[in-house]
Design a protein around this motif. Structure first.
Motif, PDB file in Angstrom:
ATOM      1  N   TYR A 148       0.841  -1.184   0.000  1.00  0.00           N
ATOM      2  CA  TYR A 148       0.000   0.000   0.000  1.00  0.00           C
ATOM      3  C   TYR A 148       0.885   1.246   0.000  1.00  0.00           C
ATOM      4  N   VAL A 205       2.926   0.512   5.269  1.00  0.00           N
ATOM      5  CA  VAL A 205       2.399   1.388   4.226  1.00  0.00           C
ATOM      6  C   VAL A 205       3.515   2.326   3.792  1.00  0.00           C
ATOM      7  N   LEU A 231      -8.003   1.442   4.005  1.00  0.00           N
ATOM      8  CA  LEU A 231      -7.388   0.469   3.110  1.00  0.00           C
ATOM      9  C   LEU A 231      -8.229  -0.787   2.943  1.00  0.00           C
TER      10      LEU A 231
END
Length: 457
Positions: free
Chosen positions: A4, A28, A119
């Motif tokens: 991500y 992330v 997310l």
């Protein structure tokens, strides 16, 4: 959480570093920008799964970026970082299209929760054209009219936000179905959807129902019990007929929504809860605020985004689709042959105003389904003007049981009358159902339906 990427937009280096470290620990990858122009350039040329932006930027503000992203990259959830106590700015951001907001000083647990929710979001157009999600949308909100198509798209869009949604519309129009659609498209879809009819809870039990209670806190509290907020933790709490809440309960509900904490009746400590609030009523909530019957601060808190559900008469073109679905469901539920609508029945339904909306349509078709002599429901079978169907004979009188001292609810009372009358008819005809139906003056289909409904088969 892997693979991500997040864009952090803030002109304060310390804030950018804090957010970068926190998200990096969640696996992330972060890219940072200090200005609105830099953020737009990065969003236009790179792939991101989340954007966090400060409200105040050197060349604009976070709402400008939110607005730009709604047209240029609507699939990327964006959250806004606001100054402490700037609720008006946060609400404006949510109405513009922000997924959520977090206040300064940033609380790291709250930030992690926000990132995890963002997310988990599906793309905004996921399931629109095919797949199980799209099929479920059609099942929840049946119809092909422009009005219902617009409502489905609006529901999918607001599902991506954590903002409270107020669903307005007439009784029986399908407000709870819209709430369920919002829940199923949001990041909380794996958790509970808890609907509650605020008008159906006795006032003296309301606080216990919403917040739970501890054993011994009042007479009858024989054990600890969770309330509706705890049942909906990490999910969605749908407050149907929210206008029926008494003013004292409105105060407690407002605090629970603002603080995200509740105190069960009889408890010494508060309990943290994480719920998304959806609410609905058929009444004019703004007018009730003006009349002092609904708190203005609660109104603004639950009415961040409003969705209006059209009445059935506004989408009369959907009536044949709805009717077919209802009749198929009735046939399945009662193990009876499916019924079709004649052309004159469809015309009659589309011309009827249906003040009770889809709920009234369901009742009308259920009555016609049971009373029609054939597998085709005709216009006269619908009894839209309240007239009895041609050829129907009144049922013979039977012994009617009297309610006991403790009373009897109306539905049970009427069912007991039906049961007694049918038992008498079957005894009179020595169990011949065809003859019993004739004796009762109803169709064989109607008798089979009633036997199934009353568990007498």
């Amino acid at each position: 959480m892997t693979d991500y990427r997040a864009l952090i937009v803030d002109d304060e280096p310390d804030i950018r570093e804090l957010l970068d470290i926190t998200l990096s620990r969640m696996a992330v990858e972060c890219t940072t920008a200090a200005t609105l122009a830099e953020a737009r350039d990065l969003l236009a040329n790179q792939v991101f799964h989340l954007c966090l932006t400060d409200m105040s930027l050197p060349d604009g503000n976070g709402i400008d970026l939110v607005d730009w992203m709604q047209s240029q990259c609507p699939d990327i959830p964006v959250a806004v970082i606001t100054a402490y106590g700037s609720m008006d700015s946060a609400i404006t951001a949510l109405k513009t299209g922000a997924f959520d907001f977090v206040s300064k000083p940033v609380e790291l647990p709250r930030l992690r929760e926000l990132v995890e929710s963002a997310l988990r979001l599906p793309p905004e157009n996921a399931g629109e054209d095919r797949g199980t999600t799209g099929a479920r949308d059609e099942e929840l909100l049946l119809g092909e009219s422009p009005e219902i198509d617009t409502l489905r798209r609006q529901a999918r869009k607001v599902a991506r936000s954590q903002a409270p949604v107020y669903i307005s519309g007439e009784s029986g129009s399908g407000k709870e179905l819209v709430a369920r659609l919002i829940h199923e498209h949001g990041p909380r879809r794996e958790h509970a959807f808890v609907p509650v009819n605020c008008g159906a809870i006795p006032q003296e039990l309301m606080e216990s129902e919403f917040f739970g209670h501890r054993k011994g806190s009042f007479t009858g509290a024989t054990e600890n019990r969770e309330g509706l907020f705890q049942a909906a933790h990490q999910g969605t709490l749908f407050l149907d007929e929210v206008a029926d809440l008494p003013l004292p309960m409105q105060v407690k509900l407002l605090r629970a929504i603002q603080e995200k904490r509740i105190r069960p009746v009889g408890a010494k400590e508060e309990v943290a809860v994480d719920v998304r609030i959806l609410s609905a009523t058929h009444r004019n909530l703004a007018a009730l605020v003006e009349d002092g019957l609904f708190r203005q601060d609660l109104f603004y808190r639950i009415n961040v985004i409003e969705l209006r559900v059209p009445s059935l008469r506004e989408r009369a073109a959907d009536i044949p689709i709805l009717a077919r679905h209802i009749l198929e469901r009735l046939a399945r539920d009662y193990d009876l042959p499916p019924a079709q609508l004649s052309d004159d029945a469809v015309t009659a339904l589309q011309a009827h105003p249906f003040p009770g909306n889809v709920r009234e349509l369901e009742n009308c078709l259920e009555r016609a389904f049971t009373l029609s002599e054939e597998d085709v429901i005709r216009g006269e079978d619908l009894q839209l003007n309240g007239a009895p169907s041609p050829g129907s004979a009144p049922e013979e009188s039977a012994a009617i049981p009297e309610p006991g001292e403790s009373g009897m609810d109306l539905e049970s009372y009427l069912e007991s009358i039906e049961r007694t009358t049918i038992e008498k008819a079957l005894a009179q005809t020595e169990g011949n159902k065809t003859a019993a139906a004739r004796w009762l003056g109803i169709s064989f289909r109607a008798l089979r339906y009633k036997l199934k409904k009353l568990g007498m088969e």
